[in-house]
Scaffold this motif. Structure first.
Motif, short mmCIF file in Angstrom:
data_model
loop_
_atom_site.label_atom_id
_atom_site.label_comp_id
_atom_site.label_asym_id
_atom_site.label_seq_id
_atom_site.Cartn_x
_atom_site.Cartn_y
_atom_site.Cartn_z
N MET A 146 74.04 46.37 11.16
CA MET A 146 74.16 47.79 11.53
C MET A 146 73.66 48.67 10.39
O MET A 146 74.07 48.50 9.24
N ARG A 147 72.73 49.58 10.71
CA ARG A 147 72.17 50.45 9.67
C ARG A 147 73.23 51.42 9.15
O ARG A 147 74.08 51.87 9.91
N LYS A 148 73.15 51.71 7.85
CA LYS A 148 74.10 52.67 7.28
C LYS A 148 73.44 54.05 7.24
O LYS A 148 72.28 54.16 6.87
N TYR A 149 74.19 55.07 7.66
CA TYR A 149 73.63 56.43 7.68
C TYR A 149 74.24 57.25 6.55
O TYR A 149 75.41 57.10 6.22
N ASN A 150 73.43 58.15 5.97
CA ASN A 150 73.93 59.02 4.90
C ASN A 150 74.39 60.38 5.41
O ASN A 150 75.25 61.01 4.80
N THR A 151 73.81 60.83 6.51
CA THR A 151 74.11 62.19 6.97
C THR A 151 74.97 62.19 8.23
O THR A 151 75.34 63.26 8.73
N LEU A 152 75.23 61.01 8.77
CA LEU A 152 76.01 60.88 10.01
C LEU A 152 77.12 59.86 9.82
O LEU A 152 76.96 58.91 9.06
N ASP B 159 79.10 70.23 3.52
CA ASP B 159 78.84 71.17 2.41
C ASP B 159 77.54 71.94 2.61
O ASP B 159 77.27 72.91 1.89
N ALA B 160 76.72 71.48 3.54
CA ALA B 160 75.46 72.18 3.84
C ALA B 160 75.49 72.67 5.30
O ALA B 160 74.46 72.70 5.97
N ALA B 161 76.68 73.03 5.77
CA ALA B 161 76.86 73.57 7.13
C ALA B 161 76.34 72.60 8.21
O ALA B 161 75.95 73.02 9.28
N ASN B 162 76.35 71.30 7.88
CA ASN B 162 75.82 70.26 8.79
C ASN B 162 74.40 70.59 9.26
O ASN B 162 74.01 70.27 10.39
N SER B 163 73.65 71.26 8.37
CA SER B 163 72.29 71.65 8.75
C SER B 163 71.39 70.41 8.80
O SER B 163 71.66 69.38 8.17
N VAL B 164 70.30 70.55 9.56
CA VAL B 164 69.41 69.41 9.81
C VAL B 164 68.30 69.38 8.76
O VAL B 164 67.39 70.21 8.78
N THR C 41 79.54 65.10 17.64
CA THR C 41 80.36 66.16 17.08
C THR C 41 80.03 66.30 15.59
O THR C 41 79.00 65.79 15.14
N ALA C 42 80.87 66.99 14.84
CA ALA C 42 80.57 67.20 13.42
C ALA C 42 81.85 67.30 12.61
O ALA C 42 82.91 67.62 13.15
N THR C 43 81.71 67.05 11.32
CA THR C 43 82.86 67.22 10.41
C THR C 43 82.89 68.66 9.89
O THR C 43 81.88 69.36 9.95
N GLY C 44 84.02 69.08 9.36
CA GLY C 44 84.11 70.39 8.72
C GLY C 44 84.27 71.50 9.73
O GLY C 44 84.56 71.27 10.89
N LYS C 45 84.04 72.74 9.26
CA LYS C 45 84.34 73.86 10.17
C LYS C 45 83.15 74.33 10.99
O LYS C 45 83.32 75.07 11.94
N MET C 46 81.93 73.89 10.63
CA MET C 46 80.78 74.25 11.47
C MET C 46 80.33 73.03 12.27
O MET C 46 80.46 71.90 11.80
#
Ligand code: CCQ
Length: 264
Positions: free
Chosen positions: A1-7, A24-29, A56-61
């Protein structure tokens, strides 16, 4: 299974969960997130054990759209960077739209720019009552992407799409629901439970028929009536004669709940 850094990525009991994870970067792409979304969408499309997908996403955004600081840092290479990021993101958009499993988007907070586009691309979209929606693209001199020019006119009509795209009007979750952008709005602390219950329901349903529904609705954007009728008639015959269809008929005759999962 590939490991993801942003997900974050989970896959169990027929339900895959993708969580955008750059709070910390507003889950920006950024480019890495777009590449990882492309990969994970391919996995969701190609792993036939996956029967429902949650995004979905972590954090408040939820997602503030493109990673504006990295666009700025690209200097004269910005055009190339945007083409790279968009190619990956659009590959993910296309896989999510064409995969058999339904996509449930759980919008936990603000969705802007590409984040808005990603949010409304779900087959089912549930938002926390605290979520907000804004196109935001023209705020940095950009035009929309992520399929929003296809989804929005279909979901809310041309006039409202023009207003959102041209003025960056911010919609509350309730307004987005009233406009037809969302399936449901729930209290923020109920979002996870609500989404998981929906995912369970879908994962226990008939996967082939769900995939056929997705494909029919996508086709309805551009096909003629006759083409759609032809695809509908082939689709229903295919679904009903599949193991899931047979189980549905048997369960009806035996007056019990169908167990689609056990036969597919
Ligand atoms: C999202 C937003 C409506 C939220 O407002 P808020 O009042 O709740 O929050 P905030 O205080 O404005 O922002 C919170 C933090 O989030 C950061 N942030 C906000 N938007 C960001 C973004 N897009 N990229 C990186 N950081 C972003 C802010 O800089 C800030 O960082 P700080 O706490 O360190 O000061 C507001 O921040 C905003 O308008 N942000 C800009 C949105 C924006 O322009 N997005 C890009 C649109 S274009 C676009 O999406 C193109 C994309 O599709 C292209 N591609 C496919 C290639 C990726």
């Amino acid at each position: 299974m590939r490991k993801y850094n942003t997900l974050q990525w989970e896959n169990a009991n027929g339900i895959a969960k993708i969580t955008l994870n750059r709070p910390d970067a507003a889950n920006s792409v950024n480019l890495e997130m777009a590449q990882e979304l492309m990969h994970v969408a391919m996995v969701c499309d190609e792993d036939s054990s996956i029967r429902a997908v949650i995004l979905t996403a972590t954090g408040k955004m939820f997602c503030a759209g493109g990673d504006v600081p990295s666009f700025k840092a690209a200097g004269d290479d910005i055009g190339l960077l945007l083409k790279d990021v968009t190619a990956c993101l659009h590959s993910a958009n296309s896989r999510f739209a064409r995969m058999t499993a339904p996509l449930i988007v759980a919008v936990n907070g603000t969705a802007a720019g590409a984040g808005f586009s990603l949010a409304v691309s779900g087959d089912i979209v549930v938002a926390a009552d605290t979520a907000k929606f804004t196109m935001a693209y023209t705020g940095i001199g950009a035009s929309p992407d992520g399929g929003s020019s296809v989804y929005l006119p279909k979901l809310i009509g041309l006039r409202r799409t023009q207003e959102l795209m041209l003025t960056n009007r911010v919609l509350s979750a309730q307004e987005a629901l009233d406009w037809g952008l969302l399936t449901k709005v729930v209290a923020a602390d109920e979002l996870v439970n609500e989404t998981e219950a929906l995912a369970n329901k879908l994962a226990n349903g008939p996967l082939l028929a769900h995939g056929q529904i997705k494909s029919l609705l996508l086709g309805s954007y551009s096909n003629s009536l006759e083409t759609q009728l032809e695809i509908e008639s082939r689709g229903i015959a295919k679904c009903i004669s599949s193991p899931e269809g047979r189980e549905g008929l048997l369960a009806f005759a035996e007056k019990r709940k169908p167990d689609f999962k056990s036969v597919s």
